[in-house]
Design a protein around this motif. Structure first.
Motif, PDB file in Angstrom:
ATOM      1  N   ARG A  33       0.725  -1.169   0.148  1.00 32.82           N
ATOM      2  CA  ARG A  33       0.042  -0.058  -0.045  1.00 32.82           C
ATOM      3  C   ARG A  33       1.072   1.255   0.053  1.00 32.82           C
ATOM      4  N   GLY A  34       2.197   0.993   0.227  1.00 31.59           N
ATOM      5  CA  GLY A  34       3.004   2.113   0.242  1.00 31.59           C
ATOM      6  C   GLY A  34       2.992   3.098   1.420  1.00 31.59           C
ATOM      7  N   HIS A  35       3.596   4.106   1.551  1.00 32.51           N
ATOM      8  CA  HIS A  35       3.573   4.605   3.113  1.00 32.51           C
ATOM      9  C   HIS A  35       2.523   6.067   2.926  1.00 32.51           C
ATOM     10  N   LYS A  36       1.997   6.012   4.179  1.00 38.11           N
ATOM     11  CA  LYS A  36       0.761   7.041   4.449  1.00 38.11           C
ATOM     12  C   LYS A  36      -0.185   7.328   3.490  1.00 38.11           C
ATOM     13  N   GLY A  37      -0.917   8.458   3.524  1.00 38.36           N
ATOM     14  CA  GLY A  37      -2.005   8.586   2.371  1.00 38.36           C
ATOM     15  C   GLY A  37      -3.373   7.970   2.509  1.00 38.36           C
ATOM     16  N   ARG A  41      -4.790   3.499   4.135  1.00 37.66           N
ATOM     17  CA  ARG A  41      -5.399   3.533   5.389  1.00 37.66           C
ATOM     18  C   ARG A  41      -6.490   2.259   5.426  1.00 37.66           C
ATOM     19  N   ALA A  42      -6.857   1.687   6.648  1.00 38.34           N
ATOM     20  CA  ALA A  42      -7.712   0.675   6.564  1.00 38.34           C
ATOM     21  C   ALA A  42      -9.185   1.180   6.489  1.00 38.34           C
ATOM     22  N   GLY A  43     -10.155   0.546   5.553  1.00 35.39           N
ATOM     23  CA  GLY A  43     -11.515   1.000   5.494  1.00 35.39           C
ATOM     24  C   GLY A  43     -11.617   2.279   4.629  1.00 35.39           C
TER      25      GLY A  43
END
Length: 144
Positions: A33-37, A41-43
């Protein structure tokens, strides 16, 4: 050959990627998913038309076209369909009774496709010019 020796042919099985199962799997830590953003995030769900706050394309383009509500209640039937009716007098209720049109239909137009073999009397049904000529040539009548 035994059941316990059967194996699927090469390339026929496609195993799903197991995410977050260690550094060696290639999909550990952030699980691809890569970093941050927002997407990491989940959901998180982002609409397909979302363009990062920019006015989306479907809102930038002008509206056009028209959908007639009458279309739901309108049906064209052919001269062939009139052959299925055992009555000489045909109106909207007769067509519904013989299940040529559904119950919700309010407007019917007869088009000149196929042939009719018996003279019929049409009551409050619209016709194309050619269908009208064909019916009257057989000895039928059209009453508006």
């Amino acid at each position: 050959m035994y059941l316990n020796t059967l194996i699927p042919s090469l390339g026929s099985k496609h195993y799903k990627k197991r995410l977050g199962r260690g550094i060696g799997s290639g999909l550990g830590k952030t699980s691809g998913r890569g970093h941050k953003g927002q997407k990491s995030r989940a959901g998180s769900k982002i609409n397909k038309s979302f363009e990062g706050g920019q006015t989306p394309l479907h809102r930038r383009l002008p509206k056009f076209g028209f959908q007639s509500r009458k279309k739901k209640f309108y049906k064209e039937i052919t001269l062939n369909n009139l052959n299925k009716i055992k009555s000489n007098i045909i109106d909207l209720n007769t067509l519904k009774q013989f299940k040529i049109v559904s119950k919700k239909i309010k407007y019917v137009k007869i088009i000149n496709t196929g042939k009719i073999f018996i003279p019929v009397k049409l009551i409050k049904l619209r016709c194309t010019k050619n269908a009208k000529l064909f019916i009257e040539k057989l000895g039928g009548k059209i009453k508006e």
